[in-house]
Scaffold this motif. Structure first.
Motif, PDB file in Angstrom:
ATOM      1  N   GLY A  63      25.192  30.074  39.735  1.00  0.00           N
ATOM      2  CA  GLY A  63      26.546  31.238  39.024  1.00  0.00           C
ATOM      3  C   GLY A  63      26.993  32.098  40.111  1.00  0.00           C
ATOM      4  N   ARG A  66      30.653  31.410  41.176  1.00  0.00           N
ATOM      5  CA  ARG A  66      31.552  31.739  40.055  1.00  0.00           C
ATOM      6  C   ARG A  66      32.410  32.822  39.975  1.00  0.00           C
ATOM      7  NH1 ARG A  66      30.688  32.767  34.757  1.00  0.00           N
ATOM      8  NH2 ARG A  66      28.654  33.100  35.097  1.00  0.00           N
ATOM      9  N   CYS A  67      31.723  33.786  40.356  1.00  0.00           N
ATOM     10  CA  CYS A  67      32.360  35.272  40.433  1.00  0.00           C
ATOM     11  C   CYS A  67      32.843  35.703  41.958  1.00  0.00           C
ATOM     12  CB  CYS A  67      31.422  36.310  39.888  1.00  0.00           C
ATOM     13  SG  CYS A  67      31.292  36.137  38.207  1.00  0.00           S
ATOM     14  N   HIS A  68      31.897  35.112  42.796  1.00  0.00           N
ATOM     15  CA  HIS A  68      31.900  35.808  44.220  1.00  0.00           C
ATOM     16  C   HIS A  68      32.815  34.751  44.976  1.00  0.00           C
ATOM     17  CE1 HIS A  68      29.795  39.600  44.213  1.00  0.00           C
ATOM     18  NE2 HIS A  68      28.831  38.842  43.244  1.00  0.00           N
ATOM     19  N   ASN A  77      36.724  37.844  40.023  1.00  0.00           N
ATOM     20  CA  ASN A  77      35.742  38.572  39.342  1.00  0.00           C
ATOM     21  C   ASN A  77      34.671  39.317  40.273  1.00  0.00           C
ATOM     22  OD1 ASN A  77      36.930  37.751  37.086  1.00  0.00           O
ATOM     23  ND2 ASN A  77      35.401  36.055  36.621  1.00  0.00           N
ATOM     24  N   PRO A  79      33.694  40.970  44.288  1.00  0.00           N
ATOM     25  CA  PRO A  79      34.005  41.393  45.671  1.00  0.00           C
ATOM     26  C   PRO A  79      33.382  40.196  46.684  1.00  0.00           C
ATOM     27  CG  PRO A  79      32.339  42.668  44.972  1.00  0.00           C
ATOM     28  CD  PRO A  79      32.400  42.000  43.727  1.00  0.00           C
ATOM     29  N   LEU A  81      31.299  39.139  49.658  1.00  0.00           N
ATOM     30  CA  LEU A  81      30.035  39.363  50.244  1.00  0.00           C
ATOM     31  C   LEU A  81      30.019  39.023  51.768  1.00  0.00           C
ATOM     32  CD1 LEU A  81      27.746  37.727  47.492  1.00  0.00           C
ATOM     33  CD2 LEU A  81      28.531  40.351  47.955  1.00  0.00           C
ATOM     34  N   TRP A  86      30.332  47.593  51.920  1.00  0.00           N
ATOM     35  CA  TRP A  86      29.503  47.661  51.056  1.00  0.00           C
ATOM     36  C   TRP A  86      29.292  48.542  49.966  1.00  0.00           C
ATOM     37  CZ3 TRP A  86      26.346  43.378  50.605  1.00  0.00           C
ATOM     38  CH2 TRP A  86      25.884  42.798  51.935  1.00  0.00           C
ATOM     39  N   LEU A  87      29.212  48.129  48.513  1.00  0.00           N
ATOM     40  CA  LEU A  87      29.727  48.913  47.694  1.00  0.00           C
ATOM     41  C   LEU A  87      28.214  49.511  47.032  1.00  0.00           C
ATOM     42  CD1 LEU A  87      32.316  46.695  46.121  1.00  0.00           C
ATOM     43  CD2 LEU A  87      32.765  48.560  47.412  1.00  0.00           C
ATOM     44  N   ILE A  99      19.368  44.166  44.120  1.00  0.00           N
ATOM     45  CA  ILE A  99      20.387  44.106  43.201  1.00  0.00           C
ATOM     46  C   ILE A  99      20.497  42.789  42.501  1.00  0.00           C
ATOM     47  CG2 ILE A  99      23.031  43.929  43.412  1.00  0.00           C
ATOM     48  CD1 ILE A  99      23.041  45.718  45.822  1.00  0.00           C
ATOM     49  N   GLU A 108      28.609  50.503  36.236  1.00  0.00           N
ATOM     50  CA  GLU A 108      28.138  51.038  37.711  1.00  0.00           C
ATOM     51  C   GLU A 108      29.049  50.536  38.645  1.00  0.00           C
ATOM     52  OE1 GLU A 108      24.195  49.684  38.557  1.00  0.00           O
ATOM     53  OE2 GLU A 108      23.696  50.535  36.761  1.00  0.00           O
ATOM     54  N   PHE A 109      30.305  49.652  38.141  1.00  0.00           N
ATOM     55  CA  PHE A 109      31.366  48.812  39.188  1.00  0.00           C
ATOM     56  C   PHE A 109      31.931  49.898  39.927  1.00  0.00           C
ATOM     57  CE2 PHE A 109      31.612  44.551  36.590  1.00  0.00           C
ATOM     58  CZ  PHE A 109      30.387  44.257  36.873  1.00  0.00           C
ATOM     59  N   ARG A 114      37.180  44.757  37.333  1.00  0.00           N
ATOM     60  CA  ARG A 114      36.186  43.655  37.025  1.00  0.00           C
ATOM     61  C   ARG A 114      35.534  43.410  35.562  1.00  0.00           C
ATOM     62  NH1 ARG A 114      36.841  41.872  42.466  1.00  0.00           N
ATOM     63  NH2 ARG A 114      36.330  43.210  43.958  1.00  0.00           N
ATOM     64  N   LEU A 127      16.581  33.274  37.923  1.00  0.00           N
ATOM     65  CA  LEU A 127      16.105  33.007  39.140  1.00  0.00           C
ATOM     66  C   LEU A 127      14.677  33.672  39.305  1.00  0.00           C
ATOM     67  CD1 LEU A 127      19.037  33.945  41.338  1.00  0.00           C
ATOM     68  CD2 LEU A 127      18.401  31.502  40.761  1.00  0.00           C
ATOM     69  N   VAL A 135      18.194  33.667  47.883  1.00  0.00           N
ATOM     70  CA  VAL A 135      19.726  34.119  47.564  1.00  0.00           C
ATOM     71  C   VAL A 135      19.945  35.184  48.478  1.00  0.00           C
ATOM     72  CG1 VAL A 135      21.139  35.172  45.609  1.00  0.00           C
ATOM     73  CG2 VAL A 135      20.539  32.688  45.518  1.00  0.00           C
TER      74      VAL A 135
END
Ligand code: HEC
Length: 147
Positions: A63, A66-68, A77, A79, A81, A86-87, A99, A108-109, A114, A127, A135
């Motif tokens: 997954g 899909r966003c990153h 969707n 940021p 990596l 770093w956010l 995280i 928290e975004f 997003r 996971l 990961v």
């Protein structure tokens, strides 16, 4: 003055290589002796190449991409990596693993545009602790350009 630095750099590199060689071939006898002095520029990573390889496959077939985005380069969707600031962490392997375990709620975004929360443990992938670490190792390994 710069010239006199060169032998020092060479010596440091040699030390690093020797240290790497020692750990790769460490045996029970060397484990019993005092730990080798650490080389400041090369702290031992808390993960192995095998973990990075597993994390690569989990990230890029699961997954996360899909966003990153593929290889974590960022997408609509989520940021990058790979580079940028770093956010949510200091970028350490341990904090990245935290995280991924907890996910990030929309409130928290840093970027409220997003659309989707990042769910704990990859959401449906659910996971395991070992997979989270793999990961996180992968993300840490691709994030050298992040500050
Ligand atoms: C539903 C979309 C989505 C999925 C799936 C997703 N993330 Fe995220 N991720 C985000 C968003 C959104 C942020 C934070 C953006 C913000 O704060 O503006 C984020 C932040 C992060 C951060 C923190 C980055 C920083 O700058 O501190 C890490 C690390 C991360 N994600 C790793 C992962 C990993 C690994 C996976 C797969 C297990 C994953 N994400 C899956 C959307 C997602």
């Amino acid at each position: 003055m710069r010239r006199s630095n060169l032998p020092h750099v060479a010596a440091t590199l040699t030390l690093a290589l020797v240290a790497a060689g020692c750990s790769a071939y460490s045996s029970s006898s060397s484990a019993a002796s005092a730990p080798a002095p650490s080389v400041a520029a090369a702290p031992a990573p808390a993960y192995t190449p095998a973990m990075v390889a597993l994390g690569d496959s989990l990230f890029n077939t699961g997954g996360c991409q899909r966003c990153h985005g593929a290889k974590g380069i960022g997408a609509r969707n989520a940021p990058s990596l790979v580079d940028g600031p770093w956010l949510h962490s200091d970028g350490s392997f341990e904090e990245i693993a935290k995280i991924v375990t907890s996910g990030i709620a929309k409130e928290e975004f840093k970027d409220p545009a997003r659309p989707f929360a990042m769910r704990p443990r990859g959401g449906p992938a659910n996971l395991s602790d070992d997979q989270v670490k793999a990961v996180a190792a992968y993300v840490h390994s691709i994030s050298r350009g992040k500050k």
